[in-house]
Write a protein that holds these residues in place. Structure first.
Motif, PDB file in Angstrom:
ATOM      1  N   ASP A 164      30.342  42.841  54.578  1.00 16.49           N
ATOM      2  CA  ASP A 164      29.744  41.653  55.192  1.00 16.49           C
ATOM      3  C   ASP A 164      30.819  40.625  55.541  1.00 16.49           C
ATOM      4  N   ARG A 165      31.763  40.434  54.642  1.00 15.91           N
ATOM      5  CA  ARG A 165      32.828  39.453  54.898  1.00 15.91           C
ATOM      6  C   ARG A 165      33.728  39.879  56.046  1.00 15.91           C
ATOM      7  N   ALA A 166      33.894  41.191  56.222  1.00  9.98           N
ATOM      8  CA  ALA A 166      34.763  41.708  57.278  1.00  9.98           C
ATOM      9  C   ALA A 166      34.005  41.974  58.582  1.00  9.98           C
ATOM     10  N   GLY A 167      32.697  41.760  58.562  1.00  9.12           N
ATOM     11  CA  GLY A 167      31.904  42.036  59.744  1.00  9.12           C
ATOM     12  C   GLY A 167      31.812  43.517  60.061  1.00  9.12           C
ATOM     13  N   ARG A 168      31.812  44.335  59.020  1.00  6.61           N
ATOM     14  CA  ARG A 168      31.749  45.784  59.192  1.00  6.61           C
ATOM     15  C   ARG A 168      30.430  46.315  58.643  1.00  6.61           C
ATOM     16  N   PRO A 169      30.039  47.520  59.046  1.00  3.98           N
ATOM     17  CA  PRO A 169      28.803  48.109  58.496  1.00  3.98           C
ATOM     18  C   PRO A 169      28.984  48.476  57.028  1.00  3.98           C
ATOM     19  N   HIS A 170      27.883  48.585  56.325  1.00  6.33           N
ATOM     20  CA  HIS A 170      27.933  48.863  54.891  1.00  6.33           C
ATOM     21  C   HIS A 170      28.414  50.271  54.563  1.00  6.33           C
ATOM     22  N   ASP A 171      28.453  51.145  55.554  1.00  6.74           N
ATOM     23  CA  ASP A 171      28.966  52.494  55.308  1.00  6.74           C
ATOM     24  C   ASP A 171      30.384  52.682  55.853  1.00  6.74           C
ATOM     25  N   ASP A 172      31.078  51.577  56.111  1.00  8.73           N
ATOM     26  CA  ASP A 172      32.440  51.649  56.643  1.00  8.73           C
ATOM     27  C   ASP A 172      33.351  52.417  55.683  1.00  8.73           C
ATOM     28  N   LEU A 173      34.020  53.436  56.184  1.00  4.95           N
ATOM     29  CA  LEU A 173      34.810  54.310  55.321  1.00  4.95           C
ATOM     30  C   LEU A 173      35.992  53.584  54.689  1.00  4.95           C
ATOM     31  N   GLU A 174      36.689  52.784  55.449  1.00  2.50           N
ATOM     32  CA  GLU A 174      37.860  52.102  54.892  1.00  2.50           C
ATOM     33  C   GLU A 174      37.460  51.185  53.736  1.00  2.50           C
ATOM     34  N   VAL A 175      36.379  50.454  53.911  1.00  2.00           N
ATOM     35  CA  VAL A 175      35.916  49.569  52.847  1.00  2.00           C
ATOM     36  C   VAL A 175      35.538  50.396  51.616  1.00  2.00           C
ATOM     37  N   ARG A 176      34.858  51.494  51.827  1.00  2.00           N
ATOM     38  CA  ARG A 176      34.456  52.343  50.697  1.00  2.00           C
ATOM     39  C   ARG A 176      35.675  52.885  49.952  1.00  2.00           C
ATOM     40  N   VAL A 177      36.701  53.302  50.694  1.00  2.00           N
ATOM     41  CA  VAL A 177      37.907  53.832  50.060  1.00  2.00           C
ATOM     42  C   VAL A 177      38.615  52.738  49.264  1.00  2.00           C
ATOM     43  N   ARG A 178      38.719  51.547  49.838  1.00  2.00           N
ATOM     44  CA  ARG A 178      39.385  50.443  49.138  1.00  2.00           C
ATOM     45  C   ARG A 178      38.645  50.078  47.854  1.00  2.00           C
ATOM     46  N   VAL A 179      37.335  49.999  47.941  1.00  2.00           N
ATOM     47  CA  VAL A 179      36.541  49.660  46.756  1.00  2.00           C
ATOM     48  C   VAL A 179      36.629  50.773  45.720  1.00  2.00           C
ATOM     49  N   ALA A 180      36.657  52.023  46.167  1.00  2.00           N
ATOM     50  CA  ALA A 180      36.803  53.135  45.227  1.00  2.00           C
ATOM     51  C   ALA A 180      38.112  53.022  44.459  1.00  2.00           C
ATOM     52  N   ALA A 181      39.167  52.578  45.138  1.00  2.00           N
ATOM     53  CA  ALA A 181      40.454  52.383  44.464  1.00  2.00           C
ATOM     54  C   ALA A 181      40.351  51.290  43.406  1.00  2.00           C
ATOM     55  N   VAL A 182      39.639  50.231  43.732  1.00  2.00           N
ATOM     56  CA  VAL A 182      39.438  49.141  42.776  1.00  2.00           C
ATOM     57  C   VAL A 182      38.674  49.640  41.555  1.00  2.00           C
ATOM     58  N   MET A 183      37.580  50.355  41.771  1.00  2.00           N
ATOM     59  CA  MET A 183      36.767  50.821  40.656  1.00  2.00           C
ATOM     60  C   MET A 183      37.516  51.846  39.819  1.00  2.00           C
ATOM     61  N   GLY A 184      38.310  52.690  40.470  1.00  2.00           N
ATOM     62  CA  GLY A 184      39.122  53.638  39.715  1.00  2.00           C
ATOM     63  C   GLY A 184      40.120  52.931  38.821  1.00  2.00           C
ATOM     64  N   ALA A 185      40.712  51.868  39.345  1.00  2.00           N
ATOM     65  CA  ALA A 185      41.663  51.097  38.546  1.00  2.00           C
ATOM     66  C   ALA A 185      40.975  50.453  37.346  1.00  2.00           C
ATOM     67  N   LEU A 186      39.804  49.890  37.562  1.00  2.00           N
ATOM     68  CA  LEU A 186      39.079  49.249  36.466  1.00  2.00           C
ATOM     69  C   LEU A 186      38.715  50.265  35.388  1.00  2.00           C
ATOM     70  N   ARG A 187      38.273  51.446  35.810  1.00  2.00           N
ATOM     71  CA  ARG A 187      37.919  52.491  34.855  1.00  2.00           C
ATOM     72  C   ARG A 187      39.132  52.877  34.006  1.00  2.00           C
ATOM     73  N   GLU A 188      40.264  53.096  34.653  1.00  2.00           N
ATOM     74  CA  GLU A 188      41.452  53.514  33.917  1.00  2.00           C
ATOM     75  C   GLU A 188      41.953  52.416  32.978  1.00  2.00           C
ATOM     76  N   VAL A 189      41.816  51.173  33.383  1.00  2.00           N
ATOM     77  CA  VAL A 189      42.226  50.068  32.508  1.00  2.00           C
ATOM     78  C   VAL A 189      41.373  50.047  31.248  1.00  2.00           C
TER      79      VAL A 189
END
Length: 219
Positions: A164-189
């Motif tokens: 929403d902040r980037a004006g992209r659709p909710h299924d945008d692949l780049e956003v999903r990949v970036r968020v997946a990286a964030v969640m993976g980092a949080l899990r490992e921490v």
């Protein structure tokens, strides 16, 4: 974080509103307060029983008896035993706080500030519960598996907000990949913190990990 939202959310982690600001928030009704009280009682007794007799020996029937409710009531609030350990109501809070961040702020900076502030508040208020929860993530495969499922719910929230902040659709692949990286980092921490005996500062670990993820994330 990372679990389906239930009846009533607690005070947001890191909420620093003044007393006058907080007083404007409508107080939950009696029914909602009873739901919260029941959920807390179930979770409290679950952690107590696990500490006394171990995870596997702590059955839903024993949890229900200790919390003075029926097994069906436990399942009404928590679909699985793992959910008692992992479920929280922070996803709506995280979403609201992210949407309140300055529009020009880098998305990862917004995520990092909200998450780190929330972790700091939670560890301060509920350190024993956090320690037990993350220890179970390391030791119990079923908890770790459910953790992955519940974190997916938080991922969906983050993707929606960032898109929403980037004006992209909710299924945008780049956003999903970036968020997946964030969640993976949080899990490992979380796992790293537990594996090292909870000696480190969890908020500092989160902050460093998210800074590392953001090194390759450009606007």
């Amino acid at each position: 974080m990372a679990a389906p939202t239930h009846a009533s959310a607690p005070t947001p982690p890191g909420d620093r509103r003044t007393g006058s600001q907080q007083s404007t928030t409508p107080r939950p009704g009696l029914r909602e307060r009873k739901k919260v009280k029941t959920r807390l009682a179930i979770r409290k007794e679950t952690y107590r029983l696990i500490a006394e007799q171990g995870y596997e020996a702590t059955t839903v029937e024993r949890i229900a008896a200790a919390a003075d409710v029926s097994p069906s009531t436990v399942f009404r609030y928590f679909p699985t035993k793992e959910d008692i350990v992992l479920a929280d109501e922070y996803d709506p809070v995280i979403e609201a706080q992210l949407r309140a961040r300055p529009a020009g702020e880098h998305p990862l900076d917004s995520i990092r500030r909200v998450i780190v502030r929330g972790v700091t508040s939670t560890v301060t208020a509920e350190r024993d519960e956090m320690v037990q929860r993350t220890r179970l993530m390391v030791e119990i495969p079923a908890v770790r598996a459910r953790m992955a499922q519940t974190m997916a719910a938080t991922s969906t929230v983050l993707v929606r907000v960032i898109a929403d902040r980037a004006g992209r659709p909710h299924d945008d692949l780049e956003v999903r990949v970036r968020v997946a990286a964030v969640m993976g980092a949080l899990r490992e921490v979380l796992l790293y913190w537990a594996e090292r005996g909870h000696q480190d500062d969890l908020a500092e670990l989160m902050d460093a990990a998210l800074l590392g993820v953001g090194a390759g994330w450009r606007p």
